[in-house]
Design a protein around this motif. Sequence first.
Motif, PDB file in Angstrom:
ATOM      1  N   GLY A   1       0.786  -1.227   0.000  1.00  0.00           N
ATOM      2  CA  GLY A   1       0.000   0.000   0.000  1.00  0.00           C
ATOM      3  C   GLY A   1       0.815   1.273   0.000  1.00  0.00           C
ATOM      4  N   SER A   2       2.117   1.165  -0.312  1.00  0.00           N
ATOM      5  CA  SER A   2       3.026   2.333  -0.294  1.00  0.00           C
ATOM      6  C   SER A   2       2.997   3.038   1.057  1.00  0.00           C
ATOM      7  N   ARG A   3       2.955   2.247   2.131  1.00  0.00           N
ATOM      8  CA  ARG A   3       2.792   2.843   3.465  1.00  0.00           C
ATOM      9  C   ARG A   3       3.950   3.756   3.843  1.00  0.00           C
ATOM     10  N   MET A   4       5.196   3.320   3.579  1.00  0.00           N
ATOM     11  CA  MET A   4       6.324   4.175   3.954  1.00  0.00           C
ATOM     12  C   MET A   4       6.382   5.411   3.071  1.00  0.00           C
ATOM     13  N   LEU A   5       6.134   5.235   1.776  1.00  0.00           N
ATOM     14  CA  LEU A   5       6.111   6.381   0.871  1.00  0.00           C
ATOM     15  C   LEU A   5       5.072   7.402   1.319  1.00  0.00           C
ATOM     16  N   ARG A   6       3.867   6.946   1.609  1.00  0.00           N
ATOM     17  CA  ARG A   6       2.809   7.860   2.025  1.00  0.00           C
ATOM     18  C   ARG A   6       3.100   8.470   3.398  1.00  0.00           C
ATOM     19  N   GLY A   7       3.699   7.681   4.288  1.00  0.00           N
ATOM     20  CA  GLY A   7       4.068   8.212   5.595  1.00  0.00           C
ATOM     21  C   GLY A   7       5.115   9.300   5.487  1.00  0.00           C
ATOM     22  N   PHE A   8       6.075   9.099   4.593  1.00  0.00           N
ATOM     23  CA  PHE A   8       7.102  10.122   4.379  1.00  0.00           C
ATOM     24  C   PHE A   8       6.482  11.403   3.824  1.00  0.00           C
ATOM     25  N   LEU A   9       5.656  11.267   2.791  1.00  0.00           N
ATOM     26  CA  LEU A   9       5.039  12.451   2.198  1.00  0.00           C
ATOM     27  C   LEU A   9       4.134  13.167   3.198  1.00  0.00           C
ATOM     28  N   HIS A  10       3.363  12.395   3.958  1.00  0.00           N
ATOM     29  CA  HIS A  10       2.412  12.982   4.900  1.00  0.00           C
ATOM     30  C   HIS A  10       3.121  13.767   6.005  1.00  0.00           C
ATOM     31  N   GLY A  11       4.285  13.278   6.450  1.00  0.00           N
ATOM     32  CA  GLY A  11       4.974  13.941   7.554  1.00  0.00           C
ATOM     33  C   GLY A  11       6.029  14.937   7.142  1.00  0.00           C
ATOM     34  N   LEU A  12       6.327  15.017   5.844  1.00  0.00           N
ATOM     35  CA  LEU A  12       7.451  15.835   5.398  1.00  0.00           C
ATOM     36  C   LEU A  12       7.261  17.315   5.697  1.00  0.00           C
ATOM     37  N   SER A  13       6.095  17.846   5.415  1.00  0.00           N
ATOM     38  CA  SER A  13       5.872  19.286   5.573  1.00  0.00           C
ATOM     39  C   SER A  13       6.140  19.752   7.000  1.00  0.00           C
ATOM     40  N   ALA A  14       5.705  18.944   7.969  1.00  0.00           N
ATOM     41  CA  ALA A  14       5.869  19.343   9.366  1.00  0.00           C
ATOM     42  C   ALA A  14       7.326  19.327   9.809  1.00  0.00           C
ATOM     43  N   HIS A  15       8.152  18.543   9.145  1.00  0.00           N
ATOM     44  CA  HIS A  15       9.538  18.404   9.573  1.00  0.00           C
ATOM     45  C   HIS A  15      10.518  19.185   8.707  1.00  0.00           C
ATOM     46  N   LEU A  16      10.028  19.855   7.675  1.00  0.00           N
ATOM     47  CA  LEU A  16      10.895  20.711   6.872  1.00  0.00           C
ATOM     48  C   LEU A  16      10.959  22.109   7.475  1.00  0.00           C
ATOM     49  N   ALA A  17      12.162  22.624   7.639  1.00  0.00           N
ATOM     50  CA  ALA A  17      12.308  24.028   8.008  1.00  0.00           C
ATOM     51  C   ALA A  17      11.820  24.886   6.838  1.00  0.00           C
ATOM     52  N   PRO A  18      11.291  26.080   7.093  1.00  0.00           N
ATOM     53  CA  PRO A  18      10.822  26.937   5.999  1.00  0.00           C
ATOM     54  C   PRO A  18      11.922  27.149   4.960  1.00  0.00           C
ATOM     55  N   GLY A  19      11.588  26.847   3.705  1.00  0.00           N
ATOM     56  CA  GLY A  19      12.574  26.955   2.641  1.00  0.00           C
ATOM     57  C   GLY A  19      13.386  25.690   2.430  1.00  0.00           C
ATOM     58  N   GLY A  20      13.091  24.653   3.213  1.00  0.00           N
ATOM     59  CA  GLY A  20      13.834  23.406   3.077  1.00  0.00           C
ATOM     60  C   GLY A  20      13.288  22.526   1.956  1.00  0.00           C
ATOM     61  N   GLU A  21      14.000  21.430   1.701  1.00  0.00           N
ATOM     62  CA  GLU A  21      13.612  20.514   0.629  1.00  0.00           C
ATOM     63  C   GLU A  21      13.570  19.080   1.132  1.00  0.00           C
ATOM     64  N   GLY A  22      12.633  18.313   0.570  1.00  0.00           N
ATOM     65  CA  GLY A  22      12.604  16.875   0.764  1.00  0.00           C
ATOM     66  C   GLY A  22      12.999  16.193  -0.525  1.00  0.00           C
ATOM     67  N   TRP A  23      13.935  15.261  -0.444  1.00  0.00           N
ATOM     68  CA  TRP A  23      14.374  14.530  -1.628  1.00  0.00           C
ATOM     69  C   TRP A  23      13.815  13.121  -1.553  1.00  0.00           C
ATOM     70  N   LEU A  24      12.929  12.811  -2.465  1.00  0.00           N
ATOM     71  CA  LEU A  24      12.342  11.486  -2.552  1.00  0.00           C
ATOM     72  C   LEU A  24      13.027  10.721  -3.672  1.00  0.00           C
ATOM     73  N   ILE A  25      13.679   9.612  -3.329  1.00  0.00           N
ATOM     74  CA  ILE A  25      14.323   8.766  -4.335  1.00  0.00           C
ATOM     75  C   ILE A  25      13.388   7.600  -4.626  1.00  0.00           C
ATOM     76  N   LEU A  26      12.944   7.486  -5.871  1.00  0.00           N
ATOM     77  CA  LEU A  26      11.915   6.507  -6.193  1.00  0.00           C
ATOM     78  C   LEU A  26      12.065   6.026  -7.634  1.00  0.00           C
ATOM     79  N   SER A  27      11.972   4.722  -7.800  1.00  0.00           N
ATOM     80  CA  SER A  27      11.928   4.137  -9.137  1.00  0.00           C
ATOM     81  C   SER A  27      10.491   4.181  -9.655  1.00  0.00           C
TER      82      SER A  27
END
Length: 385
Positions: free
Chosen positions: A294-320
């Motif tokens: 169910g892409s649980r880790m992928l969705r968990g990462f996306l769902h929580g990313l905004s709260a853990h990014l400092a303003p102006g920060g970036e999340g790098w998702l590596i995905l095939s």
Amino acid sequence: MSDYPVIRWHEAGIDRSARWCSEKDMPPPRRVLVADDRVTADAAYRLVCEGTALLWRGDFQNARQLLQALARRADKKKGDAQTKKTTSSPAERFHQHRQAQSQRARILDSLQIPFNADHSIPLRRAPDVRLACLEAYGPRAEAYIVSLRELQGLIGAFEWRKKGIALPALGARIHPHYGVFAPIRSEYVGLVADTPLPRLVTTHSVAFDIGTGTGILAAVLARRGIQRIVATDQDVRAIDCARENLTRLGLANQVDLAQTNLFPEGQASLIVCNPPWIPARPSSPLEHAIFDPGSRMLRGFLHGLSAHLAPGGEGWLILSDLAEYLGLRTRAELLAAIDAAGLRVLSKSDVKPHHPRVADTTDPLHAARRAELTSLWRLTRQNDR
């Protein structure tokens, strides 16, 4: 009652039992027959196909040859079955392939090897695998039984740990531990090494590596000059492995390791995650780095990313995108999940995989592997400009 699985069998007129070990979390076989050098490959294949496990008492090298003979018979049966199927759906082909792999594994895992409590093998011409088993299983106080196929995987992992895997993007070797996913497919490491860092890193030099595994991406970020990195993983084996690799590379002072699910506390300028790429059920704990129901880790990462990014920060998702070609996830579903998480895409960098399966035309999934790309998605919060 023991707090671990027990395998039971009848031998020389006596009911016997021993501790059962399976990294796949497979239950002990219900039917066990003692076998030795006198059993033929055809007879052994018939027995294991019927669900009978073989506890080997003969020469160890003969057991290896028998396992190879069983594999040849299983592969022939698998090939015959595939030629009769004419399914056109990539998802159907994938699930049939997984089912065939599972059936093959069940057959080959039926050949069992006895061990003494000190991890030695009480068979003629058996190799000395005590150190490899000690690193994988830890100290034991009693004899146990393991499938020969699992033992071979354990020995192979031990050799990988000793010699390491050369990673040009890091300019060094990474040494995976048993049970920790080895970065043999390393094209994504180059993406992390070459993508420009967020400007925020110059003033807030903090990064998170989510699901660190061997610690490879944390090491790349540390080599790129990020002053503080928090690398997380749920698996204690992965944490120990990452710690050993980072210490060997002289980077341990820059990286804090945390055994936790997904994010540590706080915010970072850069958060990197290489989740499992295929949304399907793993057949064993060792496959959790590849398959994510169910892409649980992928969705968990996306769902929580905004709260853990400092303003102006970036999340790098590596995905095939292999899952897209297999019909297991669409690009529209991925983009919708990114949008629903309050994120937007800054850019995407792609690289073509170069592992041997790309050129293997006999692989049932060859068409999908040939088209596959591995990507680094640069994400940021929707309200950040």
